[in-house]
Design an enzyme around this catalytic site. Structure first.
Site, PDB file in Angstrom:
ATOM      1  N   LYS A  22      -4.256   7.075   4.823  1.00  0.00           N
ATOM      2  CA  LYS A  22      -4.359   5.595   4.996  1.00  0.00           C
ATOM      3  C   LYS A  22      -3.181   4.986   4.419  1.00  0.00           C
ATOM      4  CE  LYS A  22      -7.272   3.007   2.277  1.00  0.00           C
ATOM      5  NZ  LYS A  22      -6.626   1.856   1.581  1.00  0.00           N
ATOM      6  N   ASN A  23      -3.003   5.137   3.015  1.00  0.00           N
ATOM      7  CA  ASN A  23      -2.089   4.338   2.413  1.00  0.00           C
ATOM      8  C   ASN A  23      -0.601   4.712   2.662  1.00  0.00           C
ATOM      9  OD1 ASN A  23      -3.927   2.931   1.423  1.00  0.00           O
ATOM     10  ND2 ASN A  23      -4.122   4.205  -0.664  1.00  0.00           N
ATOM     11  N   CYS A 117      -9.752  -9.744  -4.833  1.00  0.00           N
ATOM     12  CA  CYS A 117     -10.525  -8.784  -4.088  1.00  0.00           C
ATOM     13  C   CYS A 117     -11.572  -8.038  -5.113  1.00  0.00           C
ATOM     14  CB  CYS A 117      -9.788  -7.845  -3.276  1.00  0.00           C
ATOM     15  SG  CYS A 117      -9.399  -6.431  -4.444  1.00  0.00           S
ATOM     16  N   ARG A 122      -5.512  -8.876  -8.422  1.00  0.00           N
ATOM     17  CA  ARG A 122      -4.614  -8.272  -7.514  1.00  0.00           C
ATOM     18  C   ARG A 122      -3.429  -9.101  -7.028  1.00  0.00           C
ATOM     19  NH1 ARG A 122      -6.861  -3.564  -3.629  1.00  0.00           N
ATOM     20  NH2 ARG A 122      -4.683  -2.861  -3.752  1.00  0.00           N
ATOM     21  N   ASP A 308      -7.820   6.073  -7.326  1.00  0.00           N
ATOM     22  CA  ASP A 308      -8.546   6.118  -6.229  1.00  0.00           C
ATOM     23  C   ASP A 308      -9.448   7.171  -6.349  1.00  0.00           C
ATOM     24  OD1 ASP A 308      -7.309   4.056  -5.036  1.00  0.00           O
ATOM     25  OD2 ASP A 308      -5.887   4.831  -3.877  1.00  0.00           O
ATOM     26  N   ARG A 400     -13.412   1.936   6.373  1.00  0.00           N
ATOM     27  CA  ARG A 400     -11.969   1.457   6.058  1.00  0.00           C
ATOM     28  C   ARG A 400     -11.074   2.563   6.033  1.00  0.00           C
ATOM     29  NH1 ARG A 400     -11.058  -2.459   1.371  1.00  0.00           N
ATOM     30  NH2 ARG A 400      -9.102  -1.725   2.347  1.00  0.00           N
TER      31      ARG A 400
HETATM   32  N1  EPU Z   1      -0.122  -5.906  -9.760  1.00  0.00           N
HETATM   33  C1  EPU Z   1       0.242  -6.983 -10.140  1.00  0.00           C
HETATM   34  N2  EPU Z   1       1.223  -7.892  -9.598  1.00  0.00           N
HETATM   35  C2  EPU Z   1       2.002  -7.118  -8.591  1.00  0.00           C
HETATM   36  C3  EPU Z   1       1.528  -5.889  -7.776  1.00  0.00           C
HETATM   37  C4  EPU Z   1       0.346  -5.337  -8.459  1.00  0.00           C
HETATM   38  O1  EPU Z   1      -0.361  -7.562 -11.229  1.00  0.00           O
HETATM   39  O2  EPU Z   1       2.762  -7.803  -7.990  1.00  0.00           O
HETATM   40  C5  EPU Z   1      -1.391  -5.253 -10.330  1.00  0.00           C
HETATM   41  C6  EPU Z   1      -2.408  -5.032  -9.295  1.00  0.00           C
HETATM   42  O3  EPU Z   1      -3.273  -6.145  -9.611  1.00  0.00           O
HETATM   43  C7  EPU Z   1      -3.057  -3.746  -9.792  1.00  0.00           C
HETATM   44  C8  EPU Z   1      -1.916  -3.052 -10.362  1.00  0.00           C
HETATM   45  O4  EPU Z   1      -1.024  -3.775 -10.376  1.00  0.00           O
HETATM   46  O5  EPU Z   1      -4.023  -4.005 -10.979  1.00  0.00           O
HETATM   47  C9  EPU Z   1      -1.733  -1.844  -9.210  1.00  0.00           C
HETATM   48  O6  EPU Z   1      -1.073  -2.367  -7.993  1.00  0.00           O
HETATM   49  P1  EPU Z   1      -0.401  -1.662  -7.215  1.00  0.00           P
HETATM   50  O7  EPU Z   1       0.689  -2.541  -6.473  1.00  0.00           O
HETATM   51  O8  EPU Z   1       0.040  -0.383  -7.652  1.00  0.00           O
HETATM   52  O9  EPU Z   1      -1.518  -1.216  -5.949  1.00  0.00           O
HETATM   53  P2  EPU Z   1      -1.436  -1.575  -4.287  1.00  0.00           P
HETATM   54  O10 EPU Z   1      -0.233  -1.352  -3.697  1.00  0.00           O
HETATM   55  O11 EPU Z   1      -2.163  -3.090  -4.335  1.00  0.00           O
HETATM   56  C10 EPU Z   1      -2.268   0.634  -3.785  1.00  0.00           C
HETATM   57  C11 EPU Z   1      -3.213   1.336  -2.790  1.00  0.00           C
HETATM   58  C12 EPU Z   1      -4.460   1.286  -3.434  1.00  0.00           C
HETATM   59  C13 EPU Z   1      -4.368   2.205  -4.745  1.00  0.00           C
HETATM   60  C14 EPU Z   1      -3.232   1.527  -5.668  1.00  0.00           C
HETATM   61  C15 EPU Z   1      -2.770   2.235  -6.771  1.00  0.00           C
HETATM   62  C16 EPU Z   1      -2.571   0.642  -0.501  1.00  0.00           C
HETATM   63  C17 EPU Z   1      -3.135  -0.040   0.608  1.00  0.00           C
HETATM   64  N3  EPU Z   1      -3.332   0.758  -1.437  1.00  0.00           N
HETATM   65  O12 EPU Z   1      -2.465  -0.511  -3.744  1.00  0.00           O
HETATM   66  O13 EPU Z   1      -5.333   2.044  -2.702  1.00  0.00           O
HETATM   67  O14 EPU Z   1      -5.334   2.160  -5.613  1.00  0.00           O
HETATM   68  O15 EPU Z   1      -1.992   1.394  -4.641  1.00  0.00           O
HETATM   69  O16 EPU Z   1      -2.490   3.713  -6.428  1.00  0.00           O
HETATM   70  O17 EPU Z   1      -1.731   1.662  -0.792  1.00  0.00           O
HETATM   71  C18 EPU Z   1      -7.438   2.441  -2.003  1.00  0.00           C
HETATM   72  O18 EPU Z   1      -6.912   3.106  -0.799  1.00  0.00           O
HETATM   73  O19 EPU Z   1      -8.980   2.524  -1.962  1.00  0.00           O
HETATM   74  C19 EPU Z   1      -6.679   1.574  -2.548  1.00  0.00           C
HETATM   75  C20 EPU Z   1      -7.183   0.454  -3.403  1.00  0.00           C
END
Ligand code: EPU
Length: 427
Positions: A22-23, A117, A122, A308, A400
């Site tokens: 998915k990701n 969320c 986030r 995850d 999802r």
């Molecule tokens: N964060 C910030 N500021 C930012 C970006 C992130 O504070 O600008 C914080 C977030 O709030 C969070 C942490 O940093 O607490 C990690 O966020 P990250 O950006 O690494 O995650 P993401 O890109 O929002 C993706 C996956 C998630 C997975 C995370 C960590 C996708 C669509 N989502 O999220 O997947 O948990 O990386 O590996 O790629 C899932 O598939 O169930 C899922 C939640």
């Protein structure tokens, strides 16, 4: 309203093939915006998040042909709108992944602010700070972020405060078209980022270091469409590995269609817990011949233990012969699942970002609610060995990210069904 009903106590056997990640798929779909023409993605999971990303692209003027259940031909030549609207971003935060490619190709983007969320606040501040360093100007009004790069994007060094997956991806996708060289320091190293960089390189980008903390991107003038296969979903694989560890019969089960190297820390922890994981050419064979040993786990960016997989691991830990601690370091609010597992008989106490877990002898089937995608799947998996019936509601979360979840569990011999139930509030 559908629920998933699981009758516990049926041994699993056979093999399950996981779908595309998915990701990865979501970001690859967004990245097609960078290459005008028809990019074909194969091994795309047929899940609702992919459908939402399809809608985001179509709203911008892309056309999508569903070649077969797992192949999409995405034509981005006629894209003439740069907006990710609120109703789609609110449904799926990953819609914000179009910001980088829109900036790379058109120099502007209008993205609804994602808001919080059920995993916490986030924020996307790191995306914004990094893009500002590349020359993007941001303005917000009426719940939207307006991004524009009037002078074009110019390469620079961006040091991320935290190895954010989404920020790393947006920065890579914007900087492939920047003037000069961009260096992302403290980049996220997840396999999905490597998949994204591989596809962009096939399109003509010049990215090195993806999968390491320092990614270097030399900007190019144009990218061309390609055909690319999405990597297998390591988290779906990990979820079925937990199902096998809990409920497989003496032959174990085989989980195929992914790279075990993408689950290194997970498999290591599971082996420490007493689970047998044998690597095969296609994936892994998993079974368990002994009690579960308690092992502490903390979630960390890749190659650490993935957040995850935290809920699924907790399903195992809560049945261990002793006590363990799971520490969640990535999301501030990812323990809602624990209170649902407690309804099934688990003994878990949450203190801040630590879960103190005392192993119990077994689960008792109960009505539970999916708190989020991974938590929902983990509850259904716990139901496989619970006494009696487990009914998981709010399964739109599971839809999802897990393709044909019920069918795949049934094919392994589980007694699981999806049942339409009337909403009790309407009675
Ligand atoms: N964060 C910030 N500021 C930012 C970006 C992130 O504070 O600008 C914080 C977030 O709030 C969070 C942490 O940093 O607490 C990690 O966020 P990250 O950006 O690494 O995650 P993401 O890109 O929002 C993706 C996956 C998630 C997975 C995370 C960590 C996708 C669509 N989502 O999220 O997947 O948990 O990386 O590996 O790629 C899932 O598939 O169930 C899922 C939640």
């Amino acid at each position: 309203m559908d629920i998933i009903r699981v009758e516990g106590g049926h041994a699993l056997a056979g093999a399950v093939h996981v779908s595309g990640a998915k990701n990865s798929a979501l970001k690859l779909m967004a990245a097609t915006l960078l290459a005008p023409g028809v990019t074909t993605l194969t091994n795309v999971p047929n899940i609702s998040d992919v459908h939402v990303m399809g809608k985001v692209l179509k709203r911008m003027g892309a056309t999508i042909e569903v070649v077969d259940e797992h192949s999409l031909a995405i034509d981005t030549s006629a894209v003439d709108s740069w907006e990710a609207p609120y109703e789609l971003v609110a449904k799926m935060r990953a819609s914000t992944a179009v910001m980088g490619p829109l900036l790379g190709r058109f120099g502007c983007a209008k993205i609804a602010m994602p808001g919080g969320c059920n995993l916490g606040a986030r924020k996307i501040d790191m995306h914004i700070l990094g893009l500002e360093a590349l020359g993007v100007e941001f303005d917000t009004d009426h719940g939207y972020i307006h991004a524009s790069a009037p002078q074009g994007l110019s390469g620079t060094t961006v040091t991320l405060e935290f190895a954010s997956v989404g920020a790393t991806e947006n920065l890579i996708m914007a900087s492939v078209r920047a003037e000069g060289t961009t260096v992302i320091d403290n980049a996220a190293r997840e396999p999905e980022i490597v998949d994204l960089a591989n596809m962009l390189n096939e399109m003509g980008a010049r990215i090195t270091g993806a999968g390491t903390p320092v990614v270097q991107i030399e900007g190019v003038d144009e990218l061309h469409p390609v055909t690319h296969r999405v990597i297998g979903d390591r988290i779906e694989a990990g979820t079925f590995i937990v199902a096998g560890a809990l409920a497989a019969g003496p032959e174990g089960i085989e989980v195929t269609g992914f790279s075990p190297a993408h689950l290194g820390m997970v498999l290591k922890k599971f082996e420490l817990m007493g689970i047998d994981v044998e690597r095969t050419d296609e994936g892994v064979r998993v079974h368990r011949a002994r009690g579960i040993r308690p092992v502490d786990i903390q979630t960390l960016p890749f190659p650490g233990f993935p957040t995850d997989m935290q809920a699924q691991a907790m399903v195992l830990s809560a049945l261990a012969e002793g006590s363990s601690v799971i520490t969640e370091n990535i999301f501030e609010n990812r323990f809602m699942f624990a209170s649902e597992l407690v309804r099934m008989g688990a003994d878990i106490r949450i203190e801040g970002h630590h879960a103190m877990i005392h192993g119990v002898d077994g689960y008792s089937g109960a009505q539970v609610t999916s708190p989020d995608l991974r938590g929902g799947a983990a509850l259904a998996v716990a139901g496989l060995i619970a006494e009696g019936y487990t009914e998981v509601s709010a399964i739109h979360h599971i839809d999802r990210g897990y393709e044909h979840f019920v069918e795949k569990l049934c094919a392994l011999g589980a007694h699981v069904e999806r049942v339409a139930v009337p909403d009790p509030i309407d009675d």
